[in-house]
Scaffold this motif. Sequence first.
Motif, PDB file in Angstrom:
ATOM      1  N   PRO A 231       0.834  -1.211   0.000  1.00  9.01           N
ATOM      2  CA  PRO A 231       0.000   0.000   0.000  1.00  9.01           C
ATOM      3  C   PRO A 231       0.866   1.258   0.000  1.00  9.01           C
ATOM      4  O   PRO A 231       1.949   1.289   0.601  1.00  9.01           O
ATOM      5  CB  PRO A 231      -0.793  -0.124   1.304  1.00  9.01           C
ATOM      6  CG  PRO A 231      -0.843  -1.594   1.573  1.00  9.01           C
ATOM      7  CD  PRO A 231       0.480  -2.122   1.103  1.00  9.01           C
ATOM      8  N   ALA A 232       0.382   2.295  -0.668  1.00 10.61           N
ATOM      9  CA  ALA A 232       1.175   3.509  -0.850  1.00 10.61           C
ATOM     10  C   ALA A 232       1.586   4.151   0.466  1.00 10.61           C
ATOM     11  O   ALA A 232       2.641   4.787   0.556  1.00 10.61           O
ATOM     12  CB  ALA A 232       0.396   4.507  -1.706  1.00 10.61           C
ATOM     13  N   VAL A 233       0.774   3.986   1.508  1.00 10.41           N
ATOM     14  CA  VAL A 233       1.063   4.656   2.781  1.00 10.41           C
ATOM     15  C   VAL A 233       2.094   3.911   3.616  1.00 10.41           C
ATOM     16  O   VAL A 233       2.542   4.421   4.644  1.00 10.41           O
ATOM     17  CB  VAL A 233      -0.223   4.848   3.616  1.00 10.41           C
ATOM     18  CG1 VAL A 233      -1.203   5.747   2.872  1.00 10.41           C
ATOM     19  CG2 VAL A 233      -0.854   3.513   3.981  1.00 10.41           C
ATOM     20  N   LEU A 234       2.481   2.715   3.191  1.00 13.45           N
ATOM     21  CA  LEU A 234       3.453   1.927   3.947  1.00 13.45           C
ATOM     22  C   LEU A 234       4.837   2.029   3.324  1.00 13.45           C
ATOM     23  O   LEU A 234       4.984   1.990   2.094  1.00 13.45           O
ATOM     24  CB  LEU A 234       3.047   0.458   4.002  1.00 13.45           C
ATOM     25  CG  LEU A 234       1.774   0.104   4.767  1.00 13.45           C
ATOM     26  CD1 LEU A 234       1.531  -1.403   4.694  1.00 13.45           C
ATOM     27  CD2 LEU A 234       1.869   0.552   6.215  1.00 13.45           C
TER      28      LEU A 234
ATOM     29  N   LYS B 255      -8.764  -3.373  16.675  1.00 14.65           N
ATOM     30  CA  LYS B 255      -9.417  -2.816  15.489  1.00 14.65           C
ATOM     31  C   LYS B 255     -10.464  -3.771  14.905  1.00 14.65           C
ATOM     32  O   LYS B 255     -11.379  -3.343  14.199  1.00 14.65           O
ATOM     33  CB  LYS B 255      -8.379  -2.473  14.427  1.00 14.65           C
ATOM     34  CG  LYS B 255      -7.447  -1.340  14.827  1.00 14.65           C
ATOM     35  CD  LYS B 255      -8.196  -0.039  15.074  1.00 14.65           C
ATOM     36  CE  LYS B 255      -7.238   1.100  15.391  1.00 14.65           C
ATOM     37  NZ  LYS B 255      -7.952   2.374  15.658  1.00 14.65           N
ATOM     38  N   MET B 256     -10.360  -5.062  15.199  1.00  9.87           N
ATOM     39  CA  MET B 256     -11.373  -6.026  14.768  1.00  9.87           C
ATOM     40  C   MET B 256     -12.605  -5.997  15.659  1.00  9.87           C
ATOM     41  O   MET B 256     -13.595  -6.674  15.377  1.00  9.87           O
ATOM     42  CB  MET B 256     -10.773  -7.441  14.755  1.00  9.87           C
ATOM     43  CG  MET B 256      -9.767  -7.683  13.648  1.00  9.87           C
ATOM     44  SD  MET B 256      -8.979  -9.328  13.810  1.00  9.87           S
ATOM     45  CE  MET B 256      -7.899  -9.335  12.365  1.00  9.87           C
TER      46      MET B 256
ATOM     47  N   SER C  50      -3.963  -3.082   7.656  1.00  8.20           N
ATOM     48  CA  SER C  50      -2.914  -2.345   8.363  1.00  8.20           C
ATOM     49  C   SER C  50      -2.862  -0.901   7.895  1.00  8.20           C
ATOM     50  O   SER C  50      -2.717   0.028   8.705  1.00  8.20           O
ATOM     51  CB  SER C  50      -1.554  -3.008   8.142  1.00  8.20           C
ATOM     52  OG  SER C  50      -1.550  -4.338   8.595  1.00  8.20           O
ATOM     53  N   ALA C  51      -2.960  -0.719   6.575  1.00  5.81           N
ATOM     54  CA  ALA C  51      -2.915   0.631   6.026  1.00  5.81           C
ATOM     55  C   ALA C  51      -4.132   1.440   6.453  1.00  5.81           C
ATOM     56  O   ALA C  51      -4.020   2.603   6.863  1.00  5.81           O
ATOM     57  CB  ALA C  51      -2.826   0.569   4.505  1.00  5.81           C
ATOM     58  N   GLU C  52      -5.303   0.822   6.399  1.00  7.03           N
ATOM     59  CA  GLU C  52      -6.549   1.515   6.719  1.00  7.03           C
ATOM     60  C   GLU C  52      -6.614   1.925   8.183  1.00  7.03           C
ATOM     61  O   GLU C  52      -7.108   3.013   8.522  1.00  7.03           O
ATOM     62  CB  GLU C  52      -7.736   0.613   6.377  1.00  7.03           C
ATOM     63  CG  GLU C  52      -9.092   1.222   6.715  1.00  7.03           C
ATOM     64  CD  GLU C  52     -10.250   0.283   6.453  1.00  7.03           C
ATOM     65  OE1 GLU C  52     -11.390   0.655   6.789  1.00  7.03           O
ATOM     66  OE2 GLU C  52     -10.012  -0.821   5.902  1.00  7.03           O
TER      67      GLU C  52
END
Length: 376
Positions: free
Chosen positions: A160-163, A212-213, A336-338
């Motif tokens: 992902p771009a944010v990682l 988060k789940m 993870s990214a979200e």
Amino acid sequence: MASTLPKTMRGQFLEAFKKPYTLRTVPLPKPAGPHDILVKVEAASYCHTDYVLAEGQMAPLPNSFPHIGCHEFAGTIVSHSDSPSSQAREFKSGDRVGVPGRAYHACGTCFECQGNKDPVAADDKGYSVHCLHAENNGLSKDGGFAEYCVVDARQLAPMPAVLTATETAPLMCAGITIYAALKRCRLERGDRVGIMGAGGGLGHLGLQYAVKMGYRVLGVDAADAPLKLAESLNTGAKLIDARSTKAADVVQQLGAEDGKQETGESGLDAVIILPESQQAFDYAMTLLKTHGKCVVVSFPEKGFHISARDVVFRDISIIGSLVGSNRMLREMLNFSAEHDIRAVTKSFPLAKLNDLVEEYHKGGGGKLVVDLALES
């Protein structure tokens, strides 16, 4: 890009069991098979399995010496084979990818590749992380403690771009392993789950994922530094020092919170075992409600002693969990990214891998990563 590649690369090699790594310069590996892709490694994370392998506890692995370890790394695609498969063509030079250990050159024909229906482990027909004949990066073949590595396109997960690469590398084993273990708990939102070894590499990621789940999370550890690390995450999980708090007392506290009167209906719905410790296993079993699930991830050399009374009279299910499918790997990365889930890491240059190993033995928790952008 392939025409500009160097002819050699540096790598950290195991040359014998129980010996330090040796930094060597060797010819650049080349993608040969249709699924092969050459990745320029940007970050490579150290796993407990790397230690177990180096100590000779996974013999006959590695298959030969000298050997490059690491089965959780990330980088950029630089070249394909001369006749790439359709799966390999889905990736282009310059794509950023995460690389797990399993499964390199899956056969496509064994019963795992053709018929695995496990929702955690199953991929499309023709590929399985549990392939009976596949190799594994960093275990049976060379892995990511090097500047370049040949991988199987079917293993890869787009980053992902944010990682960053250093954020992605620990997720390629620690991340997917604890994420899959949580999925194997088969929980619903609001259920209680415990993570034994909550401040370690897998555990501190598991705290973040589980919260988060939507689960109510209990983190258990028995060392100062990992507990401090787990507390620093501010996840809202309840943290327990197993050295000073008895498991039976925790069960009583949870029962009171839930308004339960009977011991069998108090405690956790599921627990995940990460330490290679019989004490941790016994503590976890006491925490479980009747009909609870115990998911075992660790594999101590001498195994675990399991109480038949727990299994029979309390109806405790004991489930093993290794890793998740490539489909779940991608799901985990996007999750993870979200939700902004990251490993707590400390980075070292490639030339300082032996210093990293020394740091690992201090037991500070989190993840240790080789960052190939760092100067030696």
